[in-house]
Design an enzyme around this catalytic site. Structure first.
Site, PDB file in Angstrom:
ATOM      1  CG  HIS A   1      11.524  44.500  61.213  1.00 24.93           C
ATOM      2  ND1 HIS A   1      12.512  44.535  60.664  1.00 24.93           N
ATOM      3  CD2 HIS A   1      11.480  45.456  61.983  1.00 24.93           C
ATOM      4  CE1 HIS A   1      13.142  45.761  60.988  1.00 24.93           C
ATOM      5  NE2 HIS A   1      12.395  46.523  61.574  1.00 24.93           N
TER       6      HIS A   1
ATOM      7  CG  ASP B   1      13.923  42.593  57.936  1.00 22.88           C
ATOM      8  OD1 ASP B   1      12.511  42.565  58.157  1.00 22.88           O
ATOM      9  OD2 ASP B   1      14.299  43.311  58.714  1.00 22.88           O
TER      10      ASP B   1
ATOM     11  N   GLY C   1      12.421  53.307  63.711  1.00 24.38           N
ATOM     12  CA  GLY C   1      11.903  53.985  62.921  1.00 24.38           C
ATOM     13  C   GLY C   1      12.253  53.983  61.469  1.00 24.38           C
ATOM     14  CG  ASN C   2      16.214  55.740  60.586  1.00 20.20           C
ATOM     15  OD1 ASN C   2      16.598  56.543  61.880  1.00 20.20           O
ATOM     16  ND2 ASN C   2      16.310  56.611  59.711  1.00 20.20           N
ATOM     17  CB  SER C   3      13.336  49.287  60.303  1.00 22.27           C
ATOM     18  OG  SER C   3      14.040  49.316  61.547  1.00 22.27           O
TER      19      SER C   3
ATOM     20  N   GLY D   1      19.976  19.949  52.499  1.00 21.76           N
ATOM     21  CA  GLY D   1      19.902  19.280  53.705  1.00 21.76           C
ATOM     22  C   GLY D   1      21.173  19.008  54.498  1.00 21.76           C
ATOM     23  CB  VAL D   2      24.572  19.656  54.480  1.00 25.73           C
ATOM     24  CG1 VAL D   2      24.594  18.766  53.480  1.00 25.73           C
ATOM     25  CG2 VAL D   2      24.437  21.062  53.868  1.00 25.73           C
TER      26      VAL D   2
ATOM     27  CB  ILE E   1      27.645  23.789  56.808  1.00 23.91           C
ATOM     28  CG1 ILE E   1      26.582  25.067  57.037  1.00 23.91           C
ATOM     29  CG2 ILE E   1      27.095  22.947  55.739  1.00 23.91           C
ATOM     30  CD1 ILE E   1      26.884  25.926  55.778  1.00 23.91           C
TER      31      ILE E   1
END
Length: 489
Positions: free
Chosen positions: A129, A159, A228-230, A286-287, A289
């Site tokens: 991001h 991410d 900003g820490n991301s 393809g389930v 849950i």
């Protein structure tokens, strides 16, 4: 009789006694305080060791110069007055503008984040991001050198992003073993909160394997993390990176003592695929849950609340071809236990597409082994909706003891739901309503017994022990789920 006092000696004795008393009182607290000080962590060495490996990341985006061209607003205003025949107000006259070439796009600041050097040849890891939508990425080192970076790849699901700068001999971080990380252990973060480069904060690990609804389990800490820490590193006391600071819980936009980091082992698996191919390939079966509750687990004979409840199976999917049914509970994948529903997507997602994998499912009181061929993940398909134009059959009232009135399913309804049998709920009252059943639901199983039609439904209901809770597997739309009907109140 006259008594002579040697004031000098007396003063000495009093002073010595006072010191002795003071010492006896003060020794224990001082010793305890010293011991406490010795146990507190010192982060100075870690900052010197890891600090040079942390970078500041700025992103730019191109904005059309037309939007900000001088005089554009004035031209539009004059056109407005002319169009409606209004008198033009006194406006300062602007000198005629010279015709110029087509205006060039301008680059404007988009955001600020953090990252860290993964390899000496300029590979930098950050959050997806942080670089998402950026036209240009600028990486600044602690020695103030700035580089334009190339985005190698970004994966929004985890991410994680990799960028590359043209430099060599850079100080790379050491990657730690997340399995050794313990709750309560001291950790440190370095990043650029609000654009303040090389800011150091510290705290402890609050929890591990924290589910937040995302694809990965997070490390929860109380380290002060802010915008900003991301993308910055989470560092243990051995100077190793154990996570990437990614999210915070906040109602104000700032730190509230709850932050989340992506475990480094997961990040490295993703980054390796990004480095090789620029994208991440994940498996899928393809389930749809859901979690298995304790109440449901006990009622169907599973005992422990574990596994992933299959609420729906995508038509033609690997799970469909392998024989997985709605209502199954997947308890193992490739021999590894599925403790909770969120474990399954991680296990399947980490499996290479094309792999034949073993599934263990719990179905109608027993375990069944299946083999599924993993497909590659794709965009979620929206649920199909088909209107039932056929007339509703007459409802049966045999299930009144449960608070249910049910009817036969039409062939079209069975085909739409991809089921062989079941009964449709026409009305749900009393115990059934309290259990969450409602009109339109389709009951396919009661007390671990299949319900093919209304006749089978009647037979099962007649045999029920009215003093015990009854588990019901039903379909609502395309998805299946369990509920428990309690007759005794």
């Amino acid at each position: 009789m006259m008594i002579q006092i040697d004031w000098k000696k007396l003063h000495s004795c009093v002073l010595v006694g006072a010191l002795a008393v003071t010492a006896s009182v003060a020794v224990l607290p001082m010793t305890s305080a010293v011991a406490q000080v010795r146990t507190l962590p010192d982060f100075t060495d870690l900052v010197e060791q890891v600090g040079p490996s942390v970078v500041n990341i700025r992103t730019l985006e191109k904005v059309s110069a037309r939007a900000g061209a001088g005089g554009a607003g004035e031209e539009e205003l004059l056109e407005f007055f002319r169009k409606f025949g209004l008198p033009i107000p006194n406006m300062p006259r602007q000198p005629p503008r010279q015709k110029s070439p087509q205006p060039q796009d301008e680059e404007q600041p988009r955001g600020v984040g953090s990252g860290f050097i993964l390899s000496a040849d300029g590979l930098v890891m950050t959050n997806a991001h942080v670089v998402d939508g950026a036209d240009e990425v600028l990486v600044t080192l602690t020695d103030k050198r700035e580089f334009k970076a190339k985005i190698i790849g970004a994966d929004k699901r985890s991410d994680i992003a990799l960028v590359k700068i043209d430099a060599t001999g850079l100080p790379a971080v050491k990657v730690g073993d997340v399995s050794r990380l313990k709750v309560g252990e001291w950790v440190m973060a370095i990043g650029s909160p609000f654009g303040l480069d090389n800011t150091v904060t510290a705290g402890i690990v609050s929890a591990k394997q924290r589910d937040t609804g995302d694809y990965l389990p997070f490390i929860q800490t109380d380290v002060a993390i802010n915008p900003g820490n991301s993308g910055g590193p989470l560092i243990n006391m051995r100077g190793e990176v154990v996570g990437i600071n990614s999210q915070i819980y906040s109602r104000s936009g700032g730190s509230m003592g709850i932050s989340f980091a992506i475990p480094m082992d997961e990040a490295m698996r993703v980054s390796e695929q990004l480095r090789v191919s620029g994208r991440v390939s994940r498996g899928r079966i393809g389930v749809q849950i859901d979690q298995v509750t304790k109440e449901v687990a006990e009622s169907i004979g599973l005992g422990k609340a574990q596994g992933a409840l299959v609420r729906g199976v995508e038509v033609g999917s690997p799970a469909d071809k392998a024989g997985v049914e709605a209502g199954d509970i997947i308890t193992r994948f490739e021999g590894k236990p599925v403790e909770k529903s969120s474990d399954l997507p991680r296990m399947v997602g980490g499996t290479k597409p094309g792999t034949r994998s073993a599934l263990t499912v719990f179905r109608r009181g027993g375990y069944k082994e299946l083999t599924v061929t993993i497909a590659e993940i794709e965009a979620d398909k929206s649920a199909r909706k088909a209107a039932d134009k056929e007339e509703k059959p007459t409802a049966s009232s045999a299930g009144q003891v449960l608070g249910l009135a049910v009817s036969e399913l039409t062939d079209a309804q069975k085909k739409e739901l991809k089921i062989k049998g079941g009964v449709k709920v026409e009305a749900a009252t009393d115990a059934a309503a309290r259990a969450g059943l409602r009109e339109g639901d389709v009951i396919v199983q009661i007390a671990n017994m299949e319900v093919a039609n209304v006749k089978a439904f009647d037979l099962v209901v007649k045999k029920l022990d009215k003093n015990k809770a009854v588990n019901v597997l039903f379909r609502r739309g395309e998805w299946a789920q369990y509920t428990v009907i309690r007759l005794a109140r």
